[in-house]
Design a protein around this motif. Structure first.
Motif, PDB file in Angstrom:
ATOM      1  N   PRO A 199      -0.770   3.493   3.715  1.00 15.25           N
ATOM      2  CA  PRO A 199       0.100   4.655   3.925  1.00 15.25           C
ATOM      3  C   PRO A 199      -0.480   5.506   5.053  1.00 15.25           C
ATOM      4  N   PRO A 200       0.352   6.197   5.800  1.00 12.99           N
ATOM      5  CA  PRO A 200      -0.178   7.041   6.875  1.00 12.99           C
ATOM      6  C   PRO A 200      -1.092   8.112   6.314  1.00 12.99           C
ATOM      7  N   VAL A 201      -2.062   8.541   7.125  1.00 14.24           N
ATOM      8  CA  VAL A 201      -3.021   9.527   6.673  1.00 14.24           C
ATOM      9  C   VAL A 201      -2.323  10.832   6.290  1.00 14.24           C
ATOM     10  N   GLU A 202      -1.115  11.055   6.829  1.00 12.60           N
ATOM     11  CA  GLU A 202      -0.363  12.261   6.518  1.00 12.60           C
ATOM     12  C   GLU A 202       0.640  12.074   5.372  1.00 12.60           C
ATOM     13  N   ALA A 203       0.530  10.981   4.633  1.00 14.64           N
ATOM     14  CA  ALA A 203       1.434  10.766   3.505  1.00 14.64           C
ATOM     15  C   ALA A 203       1.359  11.943   2.543  1.00 14.64           C
ATOM     16  N   VAL A 204       2.514  12.433   2.107  1.00 15.50           N
ATOM     17  CA  VAL A 204       2.549  13.588   1.211  1.00 15.50           C
ATOM     18  C   VAL A 204       3.141  13.200  -0.134  1.00 15.50           C
ATOM     19  N   ASP A 205       2.697  13.883  -1.182  1.00 15.99           N
ATOM     20  CA  ASP A 205       3.267  13.661  -2.500  1.00 15.99           C
ATOM     21  C   ASP A 205       4.502  14.536  -2.680  1.00 15.99           C
ATOM     22  N   ASN A 206       5.000  14.618  -3.890  1.00 13.63           N
ATOM     23  CA  ASN A 206       6.238  15.366  -4.129  1.00 13.63           C
ATOM     24  C   ASN A 206       6.090  16.870  -3.905  1.00 13.63           C
ATOM     25  N   ASP A 207       4.840  17.352  -3.883  1.00 15.00           N
ATOM     26  CA  ASP A 207       4.583  18.771  -3.626  1.00 15.00           C
ATOM     27  C   ASP A 207       4.225  19.029  -2.169  1.00 15.00           C
ATOM     28  N   GLY A 208       4.326  17.979  -1.345  1.00 16.27           N
ATOM     29  CA  GLY A 208       3.994  18.123   0.066  1.00 16.27           C
ATOM     30  C   GLY A 208       2.507  18.078   0.348  1.00 16.27           C
ATOM     31  N   ARG A 209       1.708  17.605  -0.610  1.00 13.53           N
ATOM     32  CA  ARG A 209       0.257  17.616  -0.457  1.00 13.53           C
ATOM     33  C   ARG A 209      -0.266  16.289   0.097  1.00 13.53           C
ATOM     34  N   THR A 210      -1.218  16.403   1.000  1.00 12.22           N
ATOM     35  CA  THR A 210      -1.851  15.230   1.600  1.00 12.22           C
ATOM     36  C   THR A 210      -3.139  14.892   0.863  1.00 12.22           C
ATOM     37  N   ALA A 211      -3.704  13.736   1.204  1.00 11.79           N
ATOM     38  CA  ALA A 211      -4.986  13.339   0.623  1.00 11.79           C
ATOM     39  C   ALA A 211      -6.075  14.348   0.975  1.00 11.79           C
ATOM     40  N   LEU A 212      -5.988  14.946   2.157  1.00 12.94           N
ATOM     41  CA  LEU A 212      -6.987  15.940   2.570  1.00 12.94           C
ATOM     42  C   LEU A 212      -7.002  17.123   1.601  1.00 12.94           C
ATOM     43  N   MET A 213      -5.848  17.517   1.132  1.00 13.89           N
ATOM     44  CA  MET A 213      -5.780  18.635   0.187  1.00 13.89           C
ATOM     45  C   MET A 213      -6.457  18.281  -1.132  1.00 13.89           C
ATOM     46  N   TYR A 214      -6.251  17.052  -1.593  1.00 11.28           N
ATOM     47  CA  TYR A 214      -6.894  16.619  -2.835  1.00 11.28           C
ATOM     48  C   TYR A 214      -8.412  16.561  -2.667  1.00 11.28           C
ATOM     49  N   ALA A 215      -8.865  16.059  -1.531  1.00  3.28           N
ATOM     50  CA  ALA A 215     -10.300  15.977  -1.276  1.00  3.28           C
ATOM     51  C   ALA A 215     -10.918  17.369  -1.192  1.00  3.28           C
ATOM     52  N   LEU A 260       0.798  -1.213   0.000  1.00  2.00           N
ATOM     53  CA  LEU A 260       0.000   0.000   0.000  1.00  2.00           C
ATOM     54  C   LEU A 260       0.835   1.268   0.000  1.00  2.00           C
ATOM     55  N   ASP A 261       2.115   1.153   0.318  1.00  2.00           N
ATOM     56  CA  ASP A 261       2.948   2.350   0.340  1.00  2.00           C
ATOM     57  C   ASP A 261       3.546   2.663  -1.025  1.00  2.00           C
ATOM     58  N   SER A 262       3.139   1.921  -2.055  1.00  4.28           N
ATOM     59  CA  SER A 262       3.643   2.192  -3.395  1.00  4.28           C
ATOM     60  C   SER A 262       3.263   3.597  -3.838  1.00  4.28           C
ATOM     61  N   ARG A 263       4.191   4.265  -4.490  1.00  5.57           N
ATOM     62  CA  ARG A 263       3.968   5.632  -4.955  1.00  5.57           C
ATOM     63  C   ARG A 263       4.241   5.735  -6.444  1.00  5.57           C
ATOM     64  N   ASP A 264       3.521   6.647  -7.093  1.00  3.16           N
ATOM     65  CA  ASP A 264       3.805   6.897  -8.498  1.00  3.16           C
ATOM     66  C   ASP A 264       4.911   7.941  -8.607  1.00  3.16           C
ATOM     67  N   GLU A 265       5.189   8.393  -9.797  1.00  2.98           N
ATOM     68  CA  GLU A 265       6.316   9.307  -9.989  1.00  2.98           C
ATOM     69  C   GLU A 265       6.068  10.678  -9.373  1.00  2.98           C
ATOM     70  N   PHE A 266       4.811  10.956  -9.002  1.00  5.62           N
ATOM     71  CA  PHE A 266       4.481  12.222  -8.337  1.00  5.62           C
ATOM     72  C   PHE A 266       4.423  12.064  -6.827  1.00  5.62           C
ATOM     73  N   GLY A 267       4.723  10.871  -6.335  1.00  7.63           N
ATOM     74  CA  GLY A 267       4.707  10.615  -4.912  1.00  7.63           C
ATOM     75  C   GLY A 267       3.333  10.297  -4.361  1.00  7.63           C
ATOM     76  N   ARG A 268       2.352  10.101  -5.232  1.00  6.75           N
ATOM     77  CA  ARG A 268       0.989   9.840  -4.776  1.00  6.75           C
ATOM     78  C   ARG A 268       0.804   8.376  -4.392  1.00  6.75           C
ATOM     79  N   THR A 269       0.031   8.166  -3.335  1.00  6.56           N
ATOM     80  CA  THR A 269      -0.309   6.826  -2.867  1.00  6.56           C
ATOM     81  C   THR A 269      -1.772   6.532  -3.200  1.00  6.56           C
ATOM     82  N   ALA A 270      -2.219   5.343  -2.792  1.00  5.62           N
ATOM     83  CA  ALA A 270      -3.612   4.962  -3.035  1.00  5.62           C
ATOM     84  C   ALA A 270      -4.575   5.924  -2.350  1.00  5.62           C
ATOM     85  N   ILE A 271      -4.214   6.434  -1.160  1.00  3.31           N
ATOM     86  CA  ILE A 271      -5.145   7.332  -0.471  1.00  3.31           C
ATOM     87  C   ILE A 271      -5.250   8.685  -1.178  1.00  3.31           C
ATOM     88  N   HIS A 272      -4.183   9.100  -1.840  1.00  5.93           N
ATOM     89  CA  HIS A 272      -4.271  10.320  -2.642  1.00  5.93           C
ATOM     90  C   HIS A 272      -5.306  10.143  -3.756  1.00  5.93           C
TER      91      HIS A 272
END
Length: 287
Positions: free
Chosen positions: A149-165, A93-105
Motif C-alpha cells: 500500500p502507498p506510504v500515504e494510505a489512510v484508514d477510515n479516519d484519514g490516519r496514516t501509518a505515521l500517525m499510528y507510529a 498487500l492493499d487488503s484493508r480491514d473494516e477500519f480501513g487499516r492496511t498491513a503498514i498501519h
C-alpha cells in the motif's frame, strides 16, 4: 523441489486451487484462526502453516468478515520472514480491514513497546514475541516491495501509518516512514497530524524527529482550533511544550474558547507549564 518451483506451485495454488470448505459449502474460517495461533507461537510455525495452506494468501472473504488477514497478522507481530514469504506468494498487500487499516498501519501500530491499547495488538493478550521480531524491518520491507500500500494510505479516519507510529512512540518506525516519503503534514478527518499524536502521548523523541522534517507544520490548528502546543500544555508535558516552543510554535495563540494555553494548563493543575507559557509570551511581545 527447488525454491523457484515451490514458489510457482504456491502461487498457482493460491489463485487456482478451490478453497477448503466445510460441510455447509463455505470457506472454513478455522484455518485463519489456526494461522493466527501458529503466528502467535513463532514465525517458523506461521511459515510452515502458509506453505501447507497457501489458500490463506489470497483469502479475502474471511478478512472482510472478521477484520484480519495473513498479512495483517504477520505485520502486527513484526514477523519479517512471514512477510517476505507472503510477498513471494503474491499476497494482496492493499487488503484493508473494516477500519480501513492496511498491513503498514499494523506494522506501525503494534510492537513490544506499544503504549496506546486498542485491543488488537498481540502484545495486549500476552504475546511476548521473538528476539528477532522487528516492526522496523517489516515496515521497510513492506514499503520497499514496490507492491505494498502507498506510504500515504489512510484508514477510515484519514490516519496514516505515521500517525499510528507517532501515537505509540515508535521513533524507529517514524524514521523509516519519513525515509520512504510519508507526509508529516498530512491531517486526519479531525485535523490532526502526526505531531498532535506525539504531543498528546508524550513522545518527545518522536516530536523532535517530526519537527526536524521540513514538511512538518508546528503551529497549524485542528478542526476545533487547538494546536499541538495546546494539547501538550493541557497534558502537562513540559518537555513537549519546550520543544514545540523552540521550533516556533506560537505561545500567544488563543484557544477556541478565546483563552490562552496557560489558562488551560493551569486549570489542569500544570502550574510550571503555565508559567513557561507566560514567560514565552512576555519574551515574544518584548522583541
Amino acid at each position: 523441489m527447488k525454491t523457484g518451483c515451490f514458489v510457482f506451485a504456491v502461487v498457482w495454488w493460491s489463485f487456482c486451487a478451490p478453497p477448503l470448505v466445510r460441510g455447509d459449502g463455505e470457506k472454513d474460517p478455522s484455518l485463519m484462526d489456526q494461522f493466527i495461533q501458529s503466528a502467535g507461537n513463532d514465525r517458523n510455525s506461521a511459515v510452515q502453516f502458509l506453505k501447507t495452506h497457501p489458500q490463506l494468501v489470497q483469502w479475502k472473504l474471511y478478512m472482510e468478515q472478521n477484520s484480519t488477514s495473513a498479512f495483517h497478522e504477520a505485520s502486527k507481530r513484526g514477523h519479517t520472514h512471514v512477510v517476505l514469504l507472503l510477498l513471494e506468494m503474491g499476497a494482496p498487500l492493499d487488503s484493508r480491514d473494516e477500519f480501513g487499516r492496511t498491513a503498514i498501519h499494523y506494522a506501525a501500530l503494534c510492537s513490544k513497546q506499544h503504549v496506546v491499547r486498542h485491543g488488537i495488538c498481540p502484545e495486549e493478550t500476552g504475546y511476548l514475541g521473538e528476539s528477532d521480531d522487528s516492526h522496523v524491518k517489516t515496515m521497510d520491507i513492506l514499503l520497499s516491495s514496490g507492491s505494498s500500500p502507498p506510504v500515504e494510505a489512510v484508514d477510515n479516519d484519514g490516519r496514516t501509518a505515521l500517525m499510528y507510529a507517532a501515537m505509540q512512540g515508535h521513533s524507529d518506525v517514524v524514521e523509516v516512514l519519513l525515509k520512504h516519503g510519508t507526509d508529516s503534514a498530512h491531517r486526519d478527518l479531525s485535523g490532526w497530524s502526526a505531531l498532535f499524536f506525539a504531543a498528546l502521548y508524550d513522545h518527545p523523541n518522536v516530536l523532535r524527529i517530526l519537527l526536524e522534517n521540513p514538511k512538518t507544520e508546528s503551529d497549524v490548528p485542528d478542526s476545533m482550533g487547538y494546536t499541538a502546543l495546546v494539547i501538550a500544555a493541557e497534558q502537562g508535558w513540559k518537555d513537549n511544550v519546550l520543544l514545540l516552543l523552540s521550533y516556533g510554535a506560537d505561545p500567544s495563540r488563543l484557544c477556541r474558547d478565546g483563552k490562552p494555553p496557560s489558562v488551560h494548563a493551569r486549570a489542569k493543575g500544570h502550574e510550571e507549564v503555565a508559567k513557561i507559557f507566560e514567560a514565552a509570551v512576555e519574551k515574544s511581545t518584548s522583541l
